[in-house]
Design an enzyme around this catalytic site. Sequence first.
Site, PDB file in Angstrom:
ATOM      1  N   ASP A 103      38.708  43.264  33.297  1.00 42.90           N
ATOM      2  CA  ASP A 103      38.982  44.696  33.453  1.00 42.90           C
ATOM      3  C   ASP A 103      38.004  45.520  32.622  1.00 42.90           C
ATOM      4  OD1 ASP A 103      40.980  44.489  35.241  1.00 42.90           O
ATOM      5  OD2 ASP A 103      42.619  44.671  33.811  1.00 42.90           O
ATOM      6  N   ASP A 121      46.284  40.449  42.829  1.00 40.33           N
ATOM      7  CA  ASP A 121      46.362  40.586  41.376  1.00 40.33           C
ATOM      8  C   ASP A 121      47.549  39.795  40.829  1.00 40.33           C
ATOM      9  OD1 ASP A 121      45.758  41.597  38.864  1.00 40.33           O
ATOM     10  OD2 ASP A 121      45.765  43.699  39.496  1.00 40.33           O
TER      11      ASP A 121
HETATM   12  C1  DGJ Z   1      44.758  44.834  36.815  1.00 37.16           C
HETATM   13  C2  DGJ Z   1      43.434  44.666  37.492  1.00 37.16           C
HETATM   14  O1  DGJ Z   1      42.622  43.806  36.763  1.00 37.16           O
HETATM   15  C3  DGJ Z   1      42.812  46.035  37.691  1.00 37.16           C
HETATM   16  O2  DGJ Z   1      41.533  45.900  38.236  1.00 37.16           O
HETATM   17  C4  DGJ Z   1      43.710  46.848  38.573  1.00 37.16           C
HETATM   18  O3  DGJ Z   1      43.760  46.293  39.848  1.00 37.16           O
HETATM   19  C5  DGJ Z   1      45.103  46.940  37.955  1.00 37.16           C
HETATM   20  N1  DGJ Z   1      45.624  45.658  37.638  1.00 37.16           N
HETATM   21  C6  DGJ Z   1      46.049  47.645  38.866  1.00 37.16           C
HETATM   22  O4  DGJ Z   1      47.322  47.650  38.382  1.00 37.16           O
END
Ligand code: DGJ
Length: 708
Positions: free
Chosen positions: A511, A447
């Site tokens: 997300d 990430d």
């Molecule tokens: C952002 C990501 O896009 C989410 O799927 C998740 O992993 C969060 N970060 C976790 O902090």
Amino acid sequence: MVHLMTQNKIIVLTGTNSQAIIEVGEFAEILHWGKPVKGEVASFCFSLQRPVPYGRLDNDVAMTLAPELGRGVFSSPCLEGHRNGADWAPVFVITEIESSTHTLTLTSEDTLAGLRMITELSLDKQDVMKTRHSLVNLKSTPYQVNRLANTLPLPARAAELMTYYGRWVHEFQTVRQPLQQGGYQQENRRGRTSHEHYPALVAGTRHFDEMQGDVYGFHFAWSGNHRLRVDVKADGRRYMQAEAIYLPGEISLQQGEELTTPWLYASYSDQGLNGMSHQFHSHVRESILDKQIINTARPIHLNTWEGIYFEHDPDYIMEMATQSAQMGVERFIIDDGWFKGRNGDKAALGDWFLDADKYPNGLTPIIDHVRELGMEFGLWFEPEMINKDSDLYRQHPDWLLAVEGYEQPTGRNQYVINLQNDDAFNYLYERLDHFLTQYHIDYIKWDMNREVVQPAHNGHAAGHQQVVRYYQLVDKIRAAHPKVDIESCAAGGGRIDFEVLKRTHRFWPSDNNDALERQTIQRGMSYFFPPEVMGSHIGSSHCHSTRRRHSIEFRGLTAIFGHMGIELDPVKELQDEKQGFERYIKLHKKLRPLLHTGRTWLIPSDDEAHQIHAVVATDQSEAVVMLAQLSMPTNSLSGHLRIPGLDRTAVYRVSILDKPSNYNEIVNYQPFWTEGDCKLSGEWCEDVGLTMPILDPESAILIKLEKL
Ligand code: DGJ
């Protein structure tokens, strides 16, 4: 073949459905890039000689692969740079050409300015063109590069653009606009590929669409700052240009040093956007993806993030795993929240040590449990980031990517680590390597949740090198752990591009798990990426990012058209929902060999409230079509569903694989073909079609076609 330059040459690069004819003399110009033509093309090029009007330079000025102000090109040049104020208007002369059926490499020099440029251009069997420049400083004093851009021509009939915009939870939105004087420019200065400025666009003939028109798609494979430009010159000629944005003073070449641009990918099709996508998808499958992806079924994920966020309890997580396995999940992933002090999003990034309070017995019992259930195990990391509230920051405040003396804004309460600092780089490598060595981990989610402000190393701008070091870190991990799959995520779809895909296996597009939003996001992404790299999860019925509610049918059908997963807490879900997850997991498993190898078609509908997405097997033996009703049907009858890409001479059985639970209740009756035995020719499906059923907004049906 290597030629030394004596007179102009015509070089032809050959794809399958496209061709590039390039005239190479002192400089190189693409004379034709489009449909393949046969015959004496070298002599036919005579027909392309341009007139020279009054009122401008007395000679014809070519639009070369490397436009130069010094040759009288007044549009954006390929190179802007200088040597302490001198050597700023170079004119390169080609000294060497190396060519084959698919590739061309040109070496050119400006001996006065002391610069050499190597230009690579190729056109492969999948009809994807690739180009980049490398610049070498030949003199003993440093050469400062401000810009180094890749340029490809567009025909004068390229009159419209499809470009991208977006933001967090709203990625890959497309917009149409005319291409006219003034052109189009997009700049990304966010330090990562970005949600806002996905580095791609399409230019085409007037009214090009999914099914028709000459289109030229461009994708700039770079995960940092970039500029894309499509311009109409004062004389009407058009071109596309792409470049990495270099910050002030950041690129200074010492003698013998070389700067290579990212690759600009491009593809021409006379079959509209679908034709272009087929070519990009084939190229990605053939030349970019790790063969591991192509040869194995993509395992269905359960990701814990929206299920438990930072609340980690090993016993509970094991119960989640048990129930996941019962539903048919194949890979169980612990997302954010597992490492020391990570109880929320304000602290602990950088401290990549297991949280012993949350996991007193370590990770092994969980991993063993997951594996005993027959699933793979995955873990989340965000290697490039640091919170000030972390042991790492307390020990190494100087590891921040920052300009000393300034307080830069935080993003999600965090800062970026300077990967150009070798100690920091090695620490991160050691931590990742430790987990991947110590535990049986099959996958990591990598990430990156904030943008890059003031990227500096030793006080100097260093945004470009930060991206290079990120690639190096992933490469080093991949070399040491080649069997581990990596998903690229940056707060959803903030780092999705071909250069990342060379070293990863899956993208997290957004997300936003809202099925309605995902329909549009996945559509935008699918112009350039095949479904098997597009993570697509069934989220909770009450979407966390939009607060909207959707049926399991709509969520399920939307999720199966990617690399499928589930993202919620199965333990808390009602029985009905769980049965739904199981149903769509089964359906995906049945369909994934087709979905992950076939040809994706985005099908125009007579009603704009529809979105239709199909995948047809490469041998045309079968196909699936998702008809999604995004909003209220415009009319009570929505016209015909016409399905392209089938074998026109064959007969197909057409059946409904999945439909909303209220499908028959919302009308007097639905079209009879949706009820039972329906056999149609491929030709009929494509040219005549089937009447559209009536669907409620935010619902979908799935249609299967099998060749008889
Ligand atoms: C952002 C990501 O896009 C989410 O799927 C998740 O992993 C969060 N970060 C976790 O902090």
